[in-house]
Design an enzyme around this catalytic site. Sequence first.
Site, mmCIF file in Angstrom:
data_model
loop_
_atom_site.group_PDB
_atom_site.id
_atom_site.type_symbol
_atom_site.label_atom_id
_atom_site.label_comp_id
_atom_site.label_asym_id
_atom_site.label_seq_id
_atom_site.Cartn_x
_atom_site.Cartn_y
_atom_site.Cartn_z
ATOM 1 N N CYS A 14 7.176 3.772 2.309
ATOM 2 C CA CYS A 14 7.762 3.053 1.214
ATOM 3 C C CYS A 14 7.606 1.626 1.471
ATOM 4 O O CYS A 14 6.511 1.221 2.659
ATOM 5 C CB CYS A 14 9.037 3.165 1.023
ATOM 6 S SG CYS A 14 10.355 1.809 2.585
ATOM 7 N N CYS A 88 5.605 2.894 -3.074
ATOM 8 C CA CYS A 88 4.389 2.293 -2.661
ATOM 9 C C CYS A 88 3.076 2.856 -3.286
ATOM 10 O O CYS A 88 2.380 1.671 -3.107
ATOM 11 C CB CYS A 88 4.163 2.705 -1.369
ATOM 12 S SG CYS A 88 3.481 4.446 -0.612
ATOM 13 N N CYS A 92 -0.930 3.927 -0.178
ATOM 14 C CA CYS A 92 -0.645 4.590 0.834
ATOM 15 C C CYS A 92 -2.594 5.692 1.057
ATOM 16 O O CYS A 92 -3.112 6.152 -0.330
ATOM 17 C CB CYS A 92 -0.108 6.023 0.833
ATOM 18 S SG CYS A 92 0.083 7.046 2.164
#
Length: 135
Positions: A14, A88, A92
């Site tokens: 996150c 997020c 990533c």
Amino acid sequence: MTDTTTKPSVLFVCVHNAGRSQMAAGFLRDIAGDRIEVRSAGSMPADQINPIAVDAMAELGIDITAEAPKVLTTEAVQASDVVITMGCGDACPFFPGKRYEDWTLDDPAGQGIDSVRPIRDDIRGRIEQLVSELI
């Protein structure tokens, strides 16, 4: 992931690695024990874990006070079989062959315990399902 010589690994990501991902990692460690390797990280880690998330987990007997927010690294993603993101977005890194899931969960940051409990309980249900799929 049916190879009995290596255990599956899960990375929770996150933004701040202070609430949702820490609660998810705490549940996975509690439910799966040493049968699954657990990691968590944040794209912009906070200075400390959200104290309300710590309190919410403590209500269920799960202690996450020793954890600290960690920065998301490419190596952590590469070393994980399952990567679960929680708000997020594109921060990533993506690697072919990994299992990716995006869990839409409210951010517990700045919320009181009464608002964090349902988030915690939602995470627990998702973790129970994940464990049933991995082991």
